[in-house]
Design an enzyme around this catalytic site. Structure first.
Site, mmCIF file in Angstrom:
data_model
loop_
_atom_site.group_PDB
_atom_site.id
_atom_site.type_symbol
_atom_site.label_atom_id
_atom_site.label_comp_id
_atom_site.label_asym_id
_atom_site.label_seq_id
_atom_site.Cartn_x
_atom_site.Cartn_y
_atom_site.Cartn_z
ATOM 1 C CG ASP A 177 -1.974 -0.972 1.269
ATOM 2 O OD1 ASP A 177 -2.615 -1.132 2.330
ATOM 3 O OD2 ASP A 177 -2.179 -1.629 0.232
ATOM 4 C CG HIS A 178 1.715 2.718 3.413
ATOM 5 N ND1 HIS A 178 0.766 3.708 3.333
ATOM 6 C CD2 HIS A 178 1.256 1.814 4.295
ATOM 7 C CE1 HIS A 178 -0.224 3.422 4.172
ATOM 8 N NE2 HIS A 178 0.042 2.280 4.749
ATOM 9 N NE ARG A 226 -7.114 6.250 3.240
ATOM 10 C CZ ARG A 226 -7.484 6.299 4.518
ATOM 11 N NH1 ARG A 226 -6.587 6.149 5.484
ATOM 12 N NH2 ARG A 226 -8.740 6.514 4.855
ATOM 13 C CB THR A 282 -4.064 2.866 9.730
ATOM 14 O OG1 THR A 282 -3.762 1.564 9.217
ATOM 15 C CG2 THR A 282 -3.986 2.825 11.250
ATOM 16 C CB THR A 283 -7.295 -1.166 9.288
ATOM 17 O OG1 THR A 283 -7.264 -1.022 7.874
ATOM 18 C CG2 THR A 283 -8.413 -2.136 9.668
#
Ligand SMILES: CC(=O)[C@@H](O)[C@H](O)COP(=O)(O)O
Ligand SMILES: NCC(=O)COP(=O)(O)O
Length: 255
Positions: free
Chosen positions: A18-19, A58, A109-110
């Site tokens: 993701d990042h 995002r 975040t989650t």
């Protein structure tokens, strides 16, 4: 022969990219390319590539998932909210694995696990839809007996225990208590006949205690690997994380 080559495959690492996409999106460039990150991660020993396609896009975008899916030689673990849009997308892409996660647009975040018990009919229907598409479903839940039981009832063969409270614990006593919750959750999951994974907030000095839990099959780790890659490089960050996990599982000192 490297430590990884010398030691058996005893726990799997899903690298969450993701990042890498967060960094790309920061300037709207094409680099760093999540496709390249995924392929290099596999080369470095990742057993799966995890991507969280969030409703607000995002970081990971639809095109990233579409580009990466056919290129992987390991497996894609697509994290998805329980929404018609995401479920239909997943059934079109057909990753090997889908992990159903809770999502709130305003969250950083989650924050917690999926409340399977509260949303049981929708989760059960999602599990059925994905399973009918040939996808292995996991549910991202807190290490909570009721949620673990609900996950089994919903027909998911896999759970991923949310390790965020363990990772964010403010003192050693709290962290020890959260570790015990996770250990108990793993045992409960195995008792229900589930494959048990874990993830969220794990890094190079807190992963050991989790990796040492013998019944955990896979850890999904992303943010800390991307952060470490800034200093040591992407593939070394992945090799190092996997080596630490295997050493912890085998009870060996990491060279
Ligand atoms: C479900 C999970 O723990 C990861 O996907 C985590 O959400 C990383 O992505 P974010 O940093 O966008 O939360
Ligand atoms: N499901 C956990 C995950 O994919 C990675 O979470 P994090 O390591 O980025 O916190």
């Amino acid at each position: 022969m490297s430590f990884l080559q010398a030691n058996p495959q005893v726990i799997e690492l899903g690298v969450n990219i993701d990042h890498v996409a967060t960094l790309r999106n920061a300037r709207g460039t094409t680099y760093p390319d999540p496709v390249q990150a995924a392929l290099l991660a596999e080369e470095a020993g990742a057993d799966a590539i995890t991507l969280h396609l969030r409703e607000d896009r995002r970081h990971i975008r639809d095109a990233d998932v579409e580009a990466i899916r056919p290129r992987l030689t390991t497996r894609m673990n697509l994290e998805s909210a329980v929404t018609p849009e995401m479920l239909d997308f997943a059934c079109r892409i057909r990753p090997q694995d889908v992990c159903l996660v809770p999502e709130r647009r305003e969250e950083v975040t989650t924050e917690g696990g999926l409340d399977v018990r509260r949303y049981f009919p929708a989760v059960q229907a999602a599990v059925r839809q994905l399973r009918d598409a040939g996808i292995q479903v996991s549910l991202f839940i807190d290490p909570d007996d009721e949620q673990i039981a609900a996950a089994a009832e919903a027909g998911a063969p896999v759970i991923e225990l949310h390790t965020g409270r363990y990772a964010d614990a403010e003192d050693a006593a709290r962290q020890a208590a959260e570790l015990e919750r996770i250990r108990a959750g793993v045992i409960a999951g195995v008792r229900h006949g589930l494959k048990v994974n874990a993830g969220h907030g794990l890094h190079y000095t807190n992963v050991q205690a989790i990796a040492a839990i013998p019944e955990i099959a896979e850890l999904n780790i992303g943010h800390a690997i991307v952060a470490q890659a800034v200093f040591s490089g992407w593939q070394k960050a992945i090799r190092d994380m996997k080596g630490i996990m295997i050493a912890a599982r085998l009870g060996k000192a990491r060279p």
